[in-house]
Design a protein around this motif. Structure first.
Motif, PDB file in Angstrom:
ATOM      1  N   UNK A 284       0.824  -1.207   0.000  1.00 33.95           N
ATOM      2  CA  UNK A 284       0.000   0.000   0.000  1.00 33.95           C
ATOM      3  C   UNK A 284       0.859   1.258   0.000  1.00 33.95           C
ATOM      4  N   UNK A 285       1.880   1.292   0.846  1.00 34.55           N
ATOM      5  CA  UNK A 285       2.772   2.456   0.880  1.00 34.55           C
ATOM      6  C   UNK A 285       3.414   2.674  -0.486  1.00 34.55           C
TER       7      UNK A 285
ATOM      8  N   UNK B 191      10.118   4.593  -1.334  1.00 31.59           N
ATOM      9  CA  UNK B 191      10.928   3.412  -1.627  1.00 31.59           C
ATOM     10  C   UNK B 191      12.293   3.498  -0.953  1.00 31.59           C
ATOM     11  N   UNK B 192      12.786   4.710  -0.639  1.00 29.58           N
ATOM     12  CA  UNK B 192      14.165   4.849  -0.142  1.00 29.58           C
ATOM     13  C   UNK B 192      14.458   4.097   1.159  1.00 29.58           C
ATOM     14  N   UNK B 193      13.712   4.158   2.270  1.00 29.04           N
ATOM     15  CA  UNK B 193      12.608   5.054   2.605  1.00 29.04           C
ATOM     16  C   UNK B 193      13.114   6.235   3.430  1.00 29.04           C
TER      17      UNK B 193
ATOM     18  N   UNK C  35       8.790   5.907   6.319  1.00 27.51           N
ATOM     19  CA  UNK C  35       9.586   4.693   6.484  1.00 27.51           C
ATOM     20  C   UNK C  35       8.854   3.568   7.209  1.00 27.51           C
ATOM     21  N   UNK C  36       7.664   3.819   7.750  1.00 27.46           N
ATOM     22  CA  UNK C  36       7.112   2.895   8.749  1.00 27.46           C
ATOM     23  C   UNK C  36       6.792   1.512   8.193  1.00 27.46           C
TER      24      UNK C  36
ATOM     25  N   UNK D 183      15.753  -0.598  11.164  1.00 27.93           N
ATOM     26  CA  UNK D 183      15.798   0.807  11.578  1.00 27.93           C
ATOM     27  C   UNK D 183      17.162   1.427  11.279  1.00 27.93           C
ATOM     28  N   UNK D 184      18.222   0.617  11.356  1.00 23.11           N
ATOM     29  CA  UNK D 184      19.541   1.152  11.012  1.00 23.11           C
ATOM     30  C   UNK D 184      19.581   1.572   9.544  1.00 23.11           C
TER      31      UNK D 184
END
Length: 550
Positions: free
Chosen positions: A186-187, A241-243, A248-249, A330-331
């Motif tokens: 979806x994102x 996409x990067x995010x 970014x979630x 997360x890193x």
């Protein structure tokens, strides 16, 4: 200079083969295996087919790199330009330069290593045929993204990877895989819809979708207002996409649920598509629009650097029940923040740093996800508190080579000088110190200071991870309640342990060494000899920022 003189027609064929062969291989993977190639069982045959196809693509990519003219890396080489939809002036336009060649090689290498790893360690799921076909479709779409030179073809290739990754997460993933897969799709789809509008705006207003012609024009055929709207629309799609924080979630959930090879490809390859789009499309085609949004992009980038590091520190602390895969995810938010900061400087130093950090992140984080997947297979969990245990031994005492390689990947990720992670971050910070003309130096120097603090936070959480996972906790059993005690994993079959010694785990297996060694070796090579990569990217970046003029 070329290592081997290869004719232009052969170079064209090699690039077309690299893009198309995985797609044909995916179709072949779904067909019944010929009787003589079935091996012990059909699953083995189709997995061997995946290794063969990805190996052939990697070999072709290496030959393409060998035949590449390294004296002129700013020139598009191995080009194919065929009319496809004349009414819209859409062309099948392929080519590579010093910016796209490293990404092409990285994609081919990581996909081959994933196929090799899966041959011996197939994730639990419905079908080996479907798994192999999806990995090959994913490879084809990613390679096409880095090779096409037409805006609409770029969009089609960009979208081609979404469905395979969705199914890899949803069907072969772990806990919460359905929710993570839906969040991912979806994102990225919503971001892509907005991006398509921006691409169409550029193509229709300029009269062409050809990326080379548009880059040479350098925005002169587009008004500033059109460029600003295009950068906003396309940039949003690429940022997802990067995010980029705060878009970014979807990433931590996708990484946590994905199978090992899915996480490797997602971090090592798919995230690079977004940053590549910023460099290949927005910087040369809409420079005025990028200059307008560059301070905001840099601000979001440094917030992402700090946010990603603080999230990792929270997950790494004792008693947080943090998942190691989630921590590595997360890193990635923080590391990709450095890439976006380098792009936002709009300088050769910053953009070269961003491209170097892209490759370094693919190598190091790909290796980290391989290692975390192997640790999860051995322990049955990626929970940091469980991995640390309460024995004081952990990986160094139970699987010393695996522990040593995890420590190596962690210190590479934190940017230790002499390893690949160092150069990209350093160059992006240098670029932020002296941004392009028209950008606020005080603002970018503030961003540089914040980004530099992020490197300290990265070192902090990575060293905590190494201490806990590799060395274990040193809390005495007597101070733990029965509910807090973590049962030690059972000894590996055939690995008896002496009385009082920690239970042993299987150390690095041969197939794991084969899949991981190239990544570790390239991490060292890129760290000790950065000119190998910068010699390719710098002339191409100089030409790109100069509006197509060398």
């Amino acid at each position: 200079m070329t290592v081997i003189d290869i004719s232009p027609s052969v170079m064209q064929f090699l690039l077309a083969f690299i893009v198309v062969a995985p797609l044909l291989g995916a179709v072949a993977a779904l067909l019944p295996a010929p009787p003589g190639l079935r091996g012990r069982n059909p699953d083995q045959a189709v997995l061997r087919h995946g290794v063969t196809v990805t190996g052939a693509v990697l070999l072709a990519a290496i030959v393409l790199a060998v035949g590449f003219d390294h004296d002129h890396p700013a020139t598009m080489q191995a080009t194919t330009d065929i009319s496809w939809i004349p009414a819209l002036d859409v062309r099948v336009h392929l080519g590579i330069d010093g910016i796209s060649l490293p990404l092409l090689l990285l994609t081919a290498l990581l996909t081959f290593l994933c196929a090799l790893y899966s041959y011996f360690k197939l994730p639990a799921g419905p079908s080996a045929k479907a798994f192999t076909a999806l990995v090959l479709v994913l490879e084809s779409g990613t390679l096409a993204t880095f090779a096409v030179l037409d805006l609409l073809l770029f969009f089609l290739a960009f979208e081609m990877v979404l469905i395979p990754m969705y199914f890899l997460i949803a069907r072969w993933g772990g806990d919460q895989r359905q929710a993570a897969a839906w969040k991912f799709i979806l994102y990225t789809l919503l971001g892509s819809v907005v991006m398509l509008l921006g691409l169409l705006l550029i193509g229709l207003r300029s009269g062409t979708f050809d990326m080379v012609a548009l880059a040479t024009d350098n925005g002169r055929g587009l008004t500033t207002s059109v460029q600003v709207i295009a950068v906003l629309a396309i940039g949003l799609g690429l940022a997802v996409k990067t995010p980029m924080w705060p878009l970014h979630s979807w990433l931590p959930d996708a990484h946590t649920a994905a199978p090992t090879v899915g996480s490797v490809l997602l971090a090592g390859v798919l995230l690079k598509m977004g940053t590549y789009g910023f460099v290949r499309i927005l910087l040369p085609i809409a420079p005025d629009g990028m200059r307008t949004f560059a301070p905001y992009l840099a601000a979001f980038a440094v917030v992402g650097i700090v946010y990603g590091s603080l999230a990792c520190l929270a997950l790494a602390r004792n008693g947080a029940k943090g998942d190691l895969k989630r921590l590595i995810a997360y890193s990635s938010v923080g590391h990709m923040g450095f890439v976006l900061l380098g792009i936002a400087t709009m300088t050769p130093t910053g953009v070269n740093g961003a491209l170097f950090a892209n490759i370094a992140h693919g190598l190091i984080t790909g290796l980290l996800f391989f290692l975390v997947g192997a640790i999860k297979d051995r322990y049955g969990t990626a929970d940091l508190d469980t991995l640390a245990g309460a024995t004081g031994a952990a990986l160094y005492g139970r699987a010393p080579r695996l522990g040593a390689l995890l420590a190596f990947a962690a210190v590479a990720s934190l940017g230790l000088p002499g390893l690949a992670g160092f150069w990209g971050e350093m160059l992006t910070l240098f670029g932020a110190y002296s941004p392009a003309e028209g950008l606020s130096r005080p603002a970018f120097r503030t961003f540089m200071a914040i980004g530099a603090s992020g490197t300290l936070l990265t070192a902090a959480y990575m060293l905590i991870v190494v201490r806990r996972v590799c060395m274990g906790e040193h809390t005495p059993h007597s101070r733990l309640s029965p509910d807090d005690r973590t049962p030690a994993p059972a000894p590996a079959p055939g690995r008896p342990t002496a009385a009082g010694s920690p239970p042993q785990l299987a150390d690095i297996q041969r197939y794991e060494a084969a899949a991981w060694t190239p990544l570790a070796a390239l991490t060292v090579l890129a760290g000790l000899w950065p000119a190998v990569l910068l010699g390719l990217t710098d002339p191409a970046v100089q030409k790109l920022l100069a509006g197509g003029k060398s």
